[in-house]
Design an enzyme around this catalytic site. Sequence first.
Site, mmCIF file in Angstrom:
data_model
loop_
_atom_site.group_PDB
_atom_site.id
_atom_site.type_symbol
_atom_site.label_atom_id
_atom_site.label_comp_id
_atom_site.label_asym_id
_atom_site.label_seq_id
_atom_site.Cartn_x
_atom_site.Cartn_y
_atom_site.Cartn_z
ATOM 1 N N SER A 138 96.235 21.580 56.028
ATOM 2 C CA SER A 138 97.555 22.179 56.290
ATOM 3 C C SER A 138 98.567 21.527 55.365
ATOM 4 O O SER A 138 98.358 20.393 54.910
ATOM 5 C CB SER A 138 97.954 21.895 57.747
ATOM 6 O OG SER A 138 99.300 22.217 57.978
ATOM 7 N N TYR A 151 99.617 15.617 64.863
ATOM 8 C CA TYR A 151 99.003 16.781 64.183
ATOM 9 C C TYR A 151 98.959 16.514 62.671
ATOM 10 O O TYR A 151 97.933 16.748 62.020
ATOM 11 C CB TYR A 151 99.785 18.070 64.475
ATOM 12 C CG TYR A 151 99.208 19.263 63.741
ATOM 13 C CD1 TYR A 151 97.952 19.768 64.082
ATOM 14 C CD2 TYR A 151 99.900 19.864 62.686
ATOM 15 C CE1 TYR A 151 97.394 20.847 63.394
ATOM 16 C CE2 TYR A 151 99.355 20.949 61.996
ATOM 17 C CZ TYR A 151 98.102 21.431 62.355
ATOM 18 O OH TYR A 151 97.545 22.490 61.664
HETATM 19 P P1 NDP Z 1 94.298 30.016 66.059
HETATM 20 O O1 NDP Z 1 94.818 29.332 67.275
HETATM 21 O O2 NDP Z 1 94.550 31.476 65.917
HETATM 22 O O3 NDP Z 1 92.733 29.751 65.900
HETATM 23 C C1 NDP Z 1 92.169 28.513 66.171
HETATM 24 C C2 NDP Z 1 90.651 28.679 66.207
HETATM 25 O O4 NDP Z 1 90.062 27.389 66.377
HETATM 26 C C3 NDP Z 1 90.192 29.550 67.353
HETATM 27 O O5 NDP Z 1 89.172 30.400 66.890
HETATM 28 C C4 NDP Z 1 89.652 28.566 68.365
HETATM 29 O O6 NDP Z 1 88.569 29.164 69.031
HETATM 30 C C5 NDP Z 1 89.145 27.437 67.456
HETATM 31 N N1 NDP Z 1 89.157 26.149 68.142
HETATM 32 C C6 NDP Z 1 90.230 25.398 68.485
HETATM 33 N N2 NDP Z 1 89.845 24.283 69.099
HETATM 34 C C7 NDP Z 1 88.487 24.316 69.150
HETATM 35 C C8 NDP Z 1 87.499 23.454 69.682
HETATM 36 N N3 NDP Z 1 87.838 22.306 70.278
HETATM 37 N N4 NDP Z 1 86.207 23.801 69.557
HETATM 38 C C9 NDP Z 1 85.849 24.954 68.953
HETATM 39 N N5 NDP Z 1 86.733 25.813 68.428
HETATM 40 C C10 NDP Z 1 88.043 25.501 68.536
HETATM 41 O O7 NDP Z 1 94.931 29.227 64.822
HETATM 42 P P2 NDP Z 1 94.763 29.372 63.236
HETATM 43 O O8 NDP Z 1 93.833 30.452 62.883
HETATM 44 O O9 NDP Z 1 96.119 29.393 62.673
HETATM 45 O O10 NDP Z 1 94.132 27.941 62.923
HETATM 46 C C11 NDP Z 1 92.936 27.763 62.198
HETATM 47 C C12 NDP Z 1 93.046 26.474 61.416
HETATM 48 O O11 NDP Z 1 94.113 26.581 60.479
HETATM 49 C C13 NDP Z 1 93.339 25.233 62.249
HETATM 50 O O12 NDP Z 1 92.574 24.157 61.769
HETATM 51 C C14 NDP Z 1 94.825 24.986 62.000
HETATM 52 O O13 NDP Z 1 95.173 23.639 62.163
HETATM 53 C C15 NDP Z 1 94.933 25.434 60.555
HETATM 54 N N6 NDP Z 1 96.260 25.781 60.091
HETATM 55 C C16 NDP Z 1 97.016 26.728 60.749
HETATM 56 C C17 NDP Z 1 98.273 27.046 60.259
HETATM 57 C C18 NDP Z 1 99.174 28.000 60.962
HETATM 58 O O14 NDP Z 1 100.399 27.978 60.725
HETATM 59 N N7 NDP Z 1 98.680 28.892 61.806
HETATM 60 C C19 NDP Z 1 98.784 26.423 59.039
HETATM 61 C C20 NDP Z 1 97.922 25.445 58.452
HETATM 62 C C21 NDP Z 1 96.696 25.168 58.947
HETATM 63 P P3 NDP Z 1 88.288 29.086 70.591
HETATM 64 O O15 NDP Z 1 89.597 28.911 71.299
HETATM 65 O O16 NDP Z 1 87.581 30.364 70.907
HETATM 66 O O17 NDP Z 1 87.398 27.915 70.690
HETATM 67 C C1 8X3 Z 2 100.220 24.429 60.767
HETATM 68 C C2 8X3 Z 2 101.488 24.625 60.044
HETATM 69 O O1 8X3 Z 2 103.785 23.680 59.611
HETATM 70 O O2 8X3 Z 2 103.132 23.948 61.919
HETATM 71 O O3 8X3 Z 2 99.409 23.487 60.150
HETATM 72 O O4 8X3 Z 2 102.213 22.203 60.594
HETATM 73 S S1 8X3 Z 2 102.689 23.545 60.572
#
Ligand code: NDP
Ligand code: 8X3
Length: 250
Positions: A138, A151
């Site tokens: 991120s 985080y």
């Molecule tokens: P979502 O919440 O839409 O998706 C998160 C996914 O991670 C879900 O499919 C969830 O599946 C899975 N997950 C979370 N915790 C667990 C766990 N303990 N075990 C197994 N699966 C898990 O968020 P995003 O798609 O945005 O996030 C995906 C990645 O991108 C993350 O690593 C996040 O930190 C990163 N990210 C997101 C950003 C944003 O602004 N959205 C920006 C930068 C990075 P389920 O609940 O079915 O297990």
């Molecule tokens: C998720 C984006 O800006 O909330 O990694 O950290 S931010």
Amino acid sequence: MSRIALITGATSGIGKATAELFAGAGIDLILCGRRQERLDEVSAELSAKVNVTTLVFDVRDKGAVMAMIGSLPDDWKNIDILVNNAGNAHGMGSLDAGDTDDWDAMIDGNVKGLLYVSKAVIPLMLEKGAGHIVNISSIAGKQTYVNGAVYCASKAAVEVLSEGMRLDLTQHGIKVTNVAPGAVETEFSLVRFKGDESRAEKVYEGFDPLQASDVADAILYAVNAPGRVTIADITILAAAQSAATTIHRK
Ligand code: NDP
Ligand code: 8X3
């Protein structure tokens, strides 16, 4: 022969969008997450295009990670691409007021979970002397922001692990790509704010945030690079975002 990708966090957001793009590119899929019914839906949608199998486990559960990935039939163990995407933020606030359960969820999921899944998959890649690991970090892993220390620390760890994996695994023909998105409109903020929809919506107000498919595009680009090329790092931001907490809102 088509490639096989294992994607964690494929039930939602970036992981699901990546599964959709990969399917369009003819890549067979091992879709992982905790919500079986969501995995079944994605699998039903994509199995018209490619072979799909699903694994239900929590990345924090080391035993379950090893058992589930170990239980794959031999054909499915021939994994070419691992997308370490599962992760979330839990809570947002000053460190002194932080909830230790939230800290555990972030460190155990975003850092240790990524390590456990990698530990289960890397030997399979070593056996064939090839593979590609894509770690979803991120902008928060590159820039610490107020009220986000744990985080940010978890994502800074992902940045370092990507570098370390590249150092250790390049000699074995395994590529490592680190992808660092800015604000992406997914379920991420709803999870961070524990289901508070109005708080979650505010995160994406007044600008055009990244969509999960934008990040999936970058991931597909990295895994489709020629054999001689490693895309080491991709930072991808919304056009209105210039730093972790600097967003030009209308
Ligand atoms: P979502 O919440 O839409 O998706 C998160 C996914 O991670 C879900 O499919 C969830 O599946 C899975 N997950 C979370 N915790 C667990 C766990 N303990 N075990 C197994 N699966 C898990 O968020 P995003 O798609 O945005 O996030 C995906 C990645 O991108 C993350 O690593 C996040 O930190 C990163 N990210 C997101 C950003 C944003 O602004 N959205 C920006 C930068 C990075 P389920 O609940 O079915 O297990
Ligand atoms: C998720 C984006 O800006 O909330 O990694 O950290 S931010």
